[in-house]
Enzyme design. Sequence first.
Site: not given
Length: 285
Positions: A63, A90, A141, A155, A159, A190
């Site tokens: 984690d 990632n 990113s 969000y 990044k 994805t």
Amino acid sequence: MDNVKQGGFKRVWLITGASRGIGALIAQAALADGNAVVAAGRNVSAIVERLGESDALLPVALDVTNEAQAKAAVQAAVEKFGRIDVLVNNAGFGLLGAVEESADKDVRRMYDTNVFGLLNITRAVLPTMRARRSGHVINISSVGGYRAGAGFGVYCSTKFAVEGITEALHAELAPLGIHATVVEPGYFRTEFLDASSLVVAPDVIDDYDETSGTVRRKAVQISGNQPGDPTKLAAAMVTLVDASNPPLRLPLGTDTLAAIAAKNEYVTQETETWKALSASTDFAS
């Protein structure tokens, strides 16, 4: 065991968030290329189920928000393979909603993973890379790390932080023989827009219907129809690591290339428009 620890593999990769999605695909591509992979994630059984068992694979529980687990994962990697050549940060997730709609608890949890978690594992890995004067830190990113937009503002801010951290790492690590690259994927097919990787702000404010509301609706339509091929993204990571002079930034996808060009043009035009006021704040010479 000594041979496994010290050699026999092209490179040793440590990949976070490796149980599914892009992380798992990068792990598969690295293994297929003759590398050893330390695949880190919250669910070790899911990693083994996805990637199988191999002398070249070390699944570790991680984690990233837990600094002690980050250090333990690095120690386990070094004990088994003797080194870490490539770190791929990632692990992360998204938050969909206007800035005002984004709840504090969701924002803080996302920063804990996307930013502070990345720092935890990076700080844990760098001493081993510095000792060998070799290595490559790759931070995943997003197109949203270069250009923010309605509906993904908070969000994107995580990044943006990753971009700034990587720029500084690039400057700090280059004299030590260590590379740092920030990778900026666009929309890839994805699970990112699924509930497993995306928190949707439950509060909806009608005043934002034409901006973030539109993005909410488009996200449902785009999911499963993104233009980017994640298998090709994973292959690009191997090419990146093989490069003798890797870039600071690597945009991936034609949508990212278009977004970067559009932002650069906007910044250039706006800077020119306001240049006189900008320049007026210096002390008079």
